[in-house]
Design a protein around this motif. Sequence first.
Motif, PDB file in Angstrom:
ATOM      1  N   VAL A 170       0.861  -1.114  -0.146  1.00 13.77           N
ATOM      2  CA  VAL A 170       0.209   0.056   0.130  1.00 13.77           C
ATOM      3  C   VAL A 170       0.886   1.059   0.111  1.00 13.77           C
ATOM      4  O   VAL A 170       2.030   1.235   0.551  1.00 13.77           O
ATOM      5  N   ARG A 221      -5.011  -0.439  -1.903  1.00 12.39           N
ATOM      6  CA  ARG A 221      -5.192  -1.933  -1.137  1.00 12.39           C
ATOM      7  C   ARG A 221      -4.450  -2.950  -1.889  1.00 12.39           C
ATOM      8  O   ARG A 221      -4.554  -3.084  -2.947  1.00 12.39           O
ATOM      9  N   ASP A 270      -4.094  -7.201  -0.872  1.00 12.08           N
ATOM     10  CA  ASP A 270      -4.267  -8.191  -0.064  1.00 12.08           C
ATOM     11  C   ASP A 270      -4.721  -9.406  -0.876  1.00 12.08           C
ATOM     12  O   ASP A 270      -4.902  -9.353  -1.945  1.00 12.08           O
TER      13      ASP A 270
END
Length: 243
Positions: free
Chosen positions: A36, A56, A58
Amino acid sequence: MRIPRIYHPAPLTVGTVLALGDDAAHHVSRVLRMTVDAPIALFDGSNHVFAARLTRVDKKGVEATVLATQMEDRESLLHLHLGQVMSRGEKMEFTIQKSIELGVNVITPLFSARCGVKLEGERLEKKLQQWHKIAIGACEQCGRNRLAEIRPAMTLEAWCAEQEAGLKLNLHPRAQQSINTLPLPAHGIRLLIGPEGGLSAEEIALTANYGFTDILLGPRVLRTETTALTAITALQVRFGDLG
């Protein structure tokens, strides 16, 4: 560290938050291991580059916020349409990748009498998708902000018969004319590269009937992938943006 360039298939707008596609997300998160707040550059084929930042990263996906944009035109003034008779194995992939780096705008894979590639149906469609990904990767790598077009495969005669303004060229080892003797093309160039075994006599006659000019690159016989890149380079030096 060089800021990675990522192609996004939908139009981009400053201020928007977007999810990267699966391939781009995998490259950013798994290959480059970016996190990030890391900067990336995006382009959507509009000839603009968009500065963005990852917001973001993930397992569920990668998102980025578009921060700013500016036009960065790296396109040659010479419009090149390459008709390449398909070659075996990785040779076709190599030709597509390097042709795009050299500035080719459109590539049409062709079938001819001596074409050594037998593809149809689902296998051909998968190959076209693979070549499209190679085109995207080539544009990402070389800095082009317009995406080169990979057209559906077609027969040599159907391609030659298409109505397209511009100079039509066919590489031939016994031609009398060279690239240095060609007139300045007013509407781009349509360049035909034959298969590893060369075009048949009937196909050479067919290209002449459709207004193609035979040209010679030099005294040596080149492989099909070498021929394509040599001709493109010579044309860009004479009429485009190289040299």
